[in-house]
Design a protein around this motif. Sequence first.
Motif, PDB file in Angstrom:
ATOM      1  N   LEU A  17       0.830  -1.209   0.000  1.00  0.00           N
ATOM      2  CA  LEU A  17       0.000   0.000   0.000  1.00  0.00           C
ATOM      3  C   LEU A  17       0.866   1.260   0.000  1.00  0.00           C
ATOM      4  O   LEU A  17       0.404   2.331  -0.413  1.00  0.00           O
ATOM      5  CB  LEU A  17      -0.930   0.007   1.206  1.00  0.00           C
ATOM      6  CG  LEU A  17      -2.086  -1.001   1.161  1.00  0.00           C
ATOM      7  CD1 LEU A  17      -2.849  -1.006   2.476  1.00  0.00           C
ATOM      8  CD2 LEU A  17      -3.023  -0.711   0.005  1.00  0.00           C
ATOM      9  N   LEU A  18       2.096   1.155   0.464  1.00  0.00           N
ATOM     10  CA  LEU A  18       2.985   2.319   0.456  1.00  0.00           C
ATOM     11  C   LEU A  18       3.415   2.698  -0.957  1.00  0.00           C
ATOM     12  O   LEU A  18       3.398   3.869  -1.324  1.00  0.00           O
ATOM     13  CB  LEU A  18       4.226   2.036   1.312  1.00  0.00           C
ATOM     14  CG  LEU A  18       4.014   1.931   2.828  1.00  0.00           C
ATOM     15  CD1 LEU A  18       5.312   1.515   3.498  1.00  0.00           C
ATOM     16  CD2 LEU A  18       3.521   3.258   3.399  1.00  0.00           C
ATOM     17  N   ARG A  52       0.871  12.847   0.373  1.00  0.00           N
ATOM     18  CA  ARG A  52       0.016  11.707   0.710  1.00  0.00           C
ATOM     19  C   ARG A  52       0.344  11.116   2.073  1.00  0.00           C
ATOM     20  O   ARG A  52      -0.200  10.081   2.455  1.00  0.00           O
ATOM     21  CB  ARG A  52       0.137  10.616  -0.360  1.00  0.00           C
ATOM     22  CG  ARG A  52      -0.378  11.004  -1.720  1.00  0.00           C
ATOM     23  CD  ARG A  52      -0.555   9.787  -2.619  1.00  0.00           C
ATOM     24  NE  ARG A  52       0.710   9.204  -3.032  1.00  0.00           N
ATOM     25  CZ  ARG A  52       1.139   8.006  -2.662  1.00  0.00           C
ATOM     26  NH1 ARG A  52       0.415   7.272  -1.827  1.00  0.00           N
ATOM     27  NH2 ARG A  52       2.285   7.534  -3.081  1.00  0.00           N
ATOM     28  N   ALA A  53       1.242  11.756   2.820  1.00  0.00           N
ATOM     29  CA  ALA A  53       1.668  11.178   4.095  1.00  0.00           C
ATOM     30  C   ALA A  53       0.618  11.342   5.192  1.00  0.00           C
ATOM     31  O   ALA A  53       0.451  10.460   6.043  1.00  0.00           O
ATOM     32  CB  ALA A  53       2.989  11.812   4.537  1.00  0.00           C
ATOM     33  N   GLY A  54      -0.070  12.470   5.200  1.00  0.00           N
ATOM     34  CA  GLY A  54      -0.964  12.789   6.302  1.00  0.00           C
ATOM     35  C   GLY A  54      -2.091  11.803   6.531  1.00  0.00           C
ATOM     36  O   GLY A  54      -2.288  11.335   7.662  1.00  0.00           O
ATOM     37  N   PRO A  55      -2.886  11.442   5.517  1.00  0.00           N
ATOM     38  CA  PRO A  55      -4.024  10.549   5.763  1.00  0.00           C
ATOM     39  C   PRO A  55      -3.644   9.185   6.339  1.00  0.00           C
ATOM     40  O   PRO A  55      -4.180   8.798   7.382  1.00  0.00           O
ATOM     41  CB  PRO A  55      -4.690  10.451   4.385  1.00  0.00           C
ATOM     42  CG  PRO A  55      -4.349  11.740   3.718  1.00  0.00           C
ATOM     43  CD  PRO A  55      -2.951  12.051   4.169  1.00  0.00           C
ATOM     44  N   PRO A  56      -2.734   8.417   5.709  1.00  0.00           N
ATOM     45  CA  PRO A  56      -2.421   7.121   6.326  1.00  0.00           C
ATOM     46  C   PRO A  56      -1.787   7.275   7.699  1.00  0.00           C
ATOM     47  O   PRO A  56      -2.045   6.467   8.605  1.00  0.00           O
ATOM     48  CB  PRO A  56      -1.460   6.462   5.326  1.00  0.00           C
ATOM     49  CG  PRO A  56      -0.912   7.576   4.513  1.00  0.00           C
ATOM     50  CD  PRO A  56      -1.994   8.598   4.449  1.00  0.00           C
ATOM     51  N   TYR A  57      -0.969   8.313   7.880  1.00  0.00           N
ATOM     52  CA  TYR A  57      -0.328   8.498   9.183  1.00  0.00           C
ATOM     53  C   TYR A  57      -1.376   8.731  10.274  1.00  0.00           C
ATOM     54  O   TYR A  57      -1.309   8.127  11.351  1.00  0.00           O
ATOM     55  CB  TYR A  57       0.644   9.683   9.147  1.00  0.00           C
ATOM     56  CG  TYR A  57       1.368   9.859  10.460  1.00  0.00           C
ATOM     57  CD1 TYR A  57       2.500   9.115  10.734  1.00  0.00           C
ATOM     58  CD2 TYR A  57       0.902  10.738  11.429  1.00  0.00           C
ATOM     59  CE1 TYR A  57       3.150   9.232  11.963  1.00  0.00           C
ATOM     60  CE2 TYR A  57       1.535  10.860  12.653  1.00  0.00           C
ATOM     61  CZ  TYR A  57       2.665  10.115  12.904  1.00  0.00           C
ATOM     62  OH  TYR A  57       3.295  10.223  14.123  1.00  0.00           O
ATOM     63  N   PRO A 103      -4.437   3.497  -2.467  1.00  0.00           N
ATOM     64  CA  PRO A 103      -4.079   2.799  -1.242  1.00  0.00           C
ATOM     65  C   PRO A 103      -4.991   3.059  -0.035  1.00  0.00           C
ATOM     66  O   PRO A 103      -5.016   2.275   0.892  1.00  0.00           O
ATOM     67  CB  PRO A 103      -2.685   3.328  -0.936  1.00  0.00           C
ATOM     68  CG  PRO A 103      -2.711   4.734  -1.459  1.00  0.00           C
ATOM     69  CD  PRO A 103      -3.561   4.677  -2.693  1.00  0.00           C
ATOM     70  N   MET A 104      -5.732   4.188  -0.009  1.00  0.00           N
ATOM     71  CA  MET A 104      -6.427   4.544   1.225  1.00  0.00           C
ATOM     72  C   MET A 104      -7.487   3.513   1.608  1.00  0.00           C
ATOM     73  O   MET A 104      -7.634   3.164   2.782  1.00  0.00           O
ATOM     74  CB  MET A 104      -7.053   5.928   1.104  1.00  0.00           C
ATOM     75  CG  MET A 104      -6.037   7.075   1.155  1.00  0.00           C
ATOM     76  SD  MET A 104      -4.874   6.943   2.536  1.00  0.00           S
ATOM     77  CE  MET A 104      -5.982   6.904   3.924  1.00  0.00           C
ATOM     78  N   ALA A 105      -8.225   2.999   0.648  1.00  0.00           N
ATOM     79  CA  ALA A 105      -9.216   1.976   0.974  1.00  0.00           C
ATOM     80  C   ALA A 105      -8.543   0.739   1.545  1.00  0.00           C
ATOM     81  O   ALA A 105      -9.092   0.058   2.410  1.00  0.00           O
ATOM     82  CB  ALA A 105     -10.027   1.614  -0.264  1.00  0.00           C
ATOM     83  N   GLY A 106      -7.338   0.458   1.075  1.00  0.00           N
ATOM     84  CA  GLY A 106      -6.605  -0.679   1.601  1.00  0.00           C
ATOM     85  C   GLY A 106      -6.310  -0.541   3.078  1.00  0.00           C
ATOM     86  O   GLY A 106      -6.453  -1.495   3.854  1.00  0.00           O
TER      87      GLY A 106
END
Length: 440
Positions: A23-24, A163-168, A399-402
């Motif tokens: 996902l990264l 794109r770092a903020g949302p998954p973090y 990747p976000m849905a993942g």
Amino acid sequence: MIQKRLSLKNLALAAALIVPLCLLYARAGAEFAIGIVDILFFAESVRRRDWAWARAPWFVIGLIWWAAELICSAPIPALGLGAAGWKSFTQALVLIRLLVFAVALGTWVLDTAPARARFWAVIAACEAWIFLQSWQQEILGVNIFGAHRWPDGALTGPFWAPRAGPPYAHLLFLALLPVIAALLTRRSTAARLGAAVLGVLGFATALIIGQRMPFLLAGLGLAVAALMFRPIRLPAIALGVLALLAIPALRVVSKPSFDKLVVETSHQVGNFAKSPYGELYTRAAVMIGRSPWHGYGFNGFLYFCKQPRFDGGLPALGIGPTSLKRGACNIHPHNFYLQAGVDAGIGGMALFAALNIAWLLALGRGLTRRAEPMRLGAFIGVLTYAWPLASTDNFAVLPMAGWLFVMLGLGLALVKSSLSEPAFLYSERQCEFSAIGPFS
């Protein structure tokens, strides 16, 4: 035969373990691994003739929502359905892969403590990588790939775009709470200091990354953690106050982050209706109003947003016409619930909301009676993803849905095991933790 079953399950676990890593940087790899898990899970269900997992309330609601998406995407011109054609229908058809992936993780792949521990460790490693690269970029000016801060002031972390903020933000509490809980069991001053430093640095990273919504969602997660996990309640409240006080200091420490979080936010809030997000939301609302019963099919916003018939605005709310020049159209409306409404009408939006509520009810079962850090972290991760007042990515697109279904699957597995094999138990009377897995 037993060895064969174990081999299939081990293969499914191996595939699941690479999903967060892919996902990264490798979405295609993540899709392939999710497909492997789904196929092996179906094969095991057929072999055992066990379909009890399909009766889970959240899964039943998910199937109904999926069916609504399929019906509204089906190219049946006589009924006014599926104007986007077979491409939209095909995209809706494969939504089921994510629902099956979550239930496979929750009921089969992660049904042992070692499997859950390994899966959590991979997720925590991904979060640590985003953390380290964000601070490297903040301090040195470039990440490991030589990428600089984004022009609007946000850090890109280990990516080439912001794109770092949302998954973090979504993974923050799932990654941190088990470690902090394990440190608190040692009761030494050094361990408690280490837990405090981890908490401060973890939350501070959401601030210095400089993306507004992820920082607000991290604040939501901090509030939930303080409410539900007594050992960190007072420190979490203090951290929240400290974060608010630290925002003005960003002007000196990281002016680009300050400009992004404060200056630009103030401007957009003061003129929200004409901001890019306001334009998107208004456009989506107009589209839903024009087709409230069946929407436009999956990804309908992408295919039909630019049509002039949706320029009108919302006069009843005092919101004037939208404009393509101000960003009224994009590949999605930047809100999951509006996207569900554009795809499948008001009914589709209601079903999607019910699905999110069902996820939270399933993950939150028993948490108020017994605070388990890993379970609580998964619950917070899904909550911040399902929070309706947020700007979002395109739902069901990696990747976000993942990340959502990774957290959901682990959370469901922890719920299933909470009575027999709890990952972490906290006794408020004895002030003791019992850790199983990577910290035992």
